[in-house]
Design an enzyme around this catalytic site. Sequence first.
Site, mmCIF file in Angstrom:
data_model
loop_
_atom_site.group_PDB
_atom_site.id
_atom_site.type_symbol
_atom_site.label_atom_id
_atom_site.label_comp_id
_atom_site.label_asym_id
_atom_site.label_seq_id
_atom_site.Cartn_x
_atom_site.Cartn_y
_atom_site.Cartn_z
ATOM 1 N N ASP A 5 0.821 -1.211 0.000
ATOM 2 C CA ASP A 5 0.000 0.000 0.000
ATOM 3 C C ASP A 5 0.856 1.263 0.000
ATOM 4 O O ASP A 5 0.437 2.294 0.518
ATOM 5 C CB ASP A 5 -0.953 0.008 1.202
ATOM 6 C CG ASP A 5 -0.231 -0.195 2.529
ATOM 7 O OD1 ASP A 5 1.007 -0.350 2.517
ATOM 8 O OD2 ASP A 5 -0.908 -0.187 3.566
ATOM 9 N N LYS B 47 4.970 5.461 18.414
ATOM 10 C CA LYS B 47 4.466 6.844 18.266
ATOM 11 C C LYS B 47 4.660 7.634 19.555
ATOM 12 O O LYS B 47 4.385 7.113 20.639
ATOM 13 C CB LYS B 47 2.949 6.798 18.029
ATOM 14 C CG LYS B 47 2.547 6.826 16.594
ATOM 15 C CD LYS B 47 1.047 6.975 16.516
ATOM 16 C CE LYS B 47 0.471 5.971 15.557
ATOM 17 N NZ LYS B 47 -0.966 5.974 15.506
ATOM 18 N N ASP C 148 1.831 6.586 1.916
ATOM 19 C CA ASP C 148 1.136 5.387 2.390
ATOM 20 C C ASP C 148 -0.347 5.636 2.117
ATOM 21 O O ASP C 148 -0.930 6.567 2.685
ATOM 22 C CB ASP C 148 1.414 5.240 3.887
ATOM 23 C CG ASP C 148 0.570 4.178 4.559
ATOM 24 O OD1 ASP C 148 -0.414 3.702 3.956
ATOM 25 O OD2 ASP C 148 0.886 3.817 5.702
#
Length: 367
Positions: free
Chosen positions: A121, A172, A230
């Site tokens: 992707d 993250k 992405d």
Amino acid sequence: MTESYSTEAAHLEAILLVGGQGTRLRPLTLSTPKPLLPTAGVPFLAHQLARAHSFGVRRVVFATSYRASMFAEAFGDGSAFGLSLVYITEESPLGTGGAIRNAARALTSGPDAPILVLNGDILSGHDISEQVGLHVARRAAVTLHLTEVDDPSRFGCVPTGEDGRVTAFLEKTPNPVTNRINAGCYVFQRSVIDQIPEGQVVSVERETFPGLIESGELVLGYADRSYWLDVGTPAAFVQGSCDLVLGRLASPALPGPCGESLALPGSRVSPSAKIAGGTVIGPGAVVESDASVRGSVLYADCVVESGATVADSVVGVGAHIASGAVLRDVVIGDGAYVGPGNELLAGARVWPGVRLPPRAVRFSSDG
Ligand code: GTP
């Protein structure tokens, strides 16, 4: 300075990860896996396969799971791309690492060969030969493509030392230590893939890469600032399609010359309609007079009636947007009907076949 690798001579093999459910792209992915969604007129993967071929890849093993049979139906033996394609299916999804290990059964390369691994992707303009060249020259265990993003707090980040060695895989955080992130294209030494546990759910991001770094193996970063996207979210998917049409990323798989838009054979656009921003008008789709369609993807056989406005949106196969409706940044499922006067904004999604009745236009009572 990076050495380039003669991938052509080496007949590089690749594993393509395409087993994910694409949940963030629902409802588009309810019937079609994300890597097969039409993008700039062809299935998304066609762009990746054509680019991989241009860098010397000749054999690709598809790691499939969700709606597995659709991949072979779309690409067959790969001869149309000058590739040999093999399809391996997981009985239940094995995660990114488990899928790579499982697909490796079908590789023909020996233990010392570099194997390219691609997320299914990603649109990327980076030089795959340079990435493989770096990997081979430095005898790395794995070499990761890293890309620089403006806001790394939305991703895990990947710091490297001066010699390019990856020092950590960080989750993250609001204060990332670097703006370099994992770009989803890896070169693995074949023998390293064979060390991933077999038949188990494994994540390369959470388990394999941190484990290799921990045990002192050489995990390298190949960082560059070429085009990278992405396409996992609706907004990014639409942007990717438009960028391809507008030529922001060159793709050998584009079905023909494009300009501000790409109208596929069998589509009909009124001369008074305004079409711009890299919009694709699918086969059999109709855009009527004075409609405005900007930066969007219209799938096959959909209808945008006169005076409707569609911006930054996806309109599914056979969907119908009635006169005067306004869509901005939304996804309309296959066969859905958006009645006159509806205004759908900011991430709204209409499920396949749903009918939104006309909305009465309200006038001010003043005067
Ligand atoms: P979301 O559900 O929207 O997050 O999308 P996704 O399912 O594609 O997940 P993600 O974007 O994290 O996956 C990255 C890549 O790995 C994609 O190309 C997926 O198709 C692929 N992938 C993820 N999980 C698996 C798996 O269990 N098996 C296989 N074969 N591929 C996978």
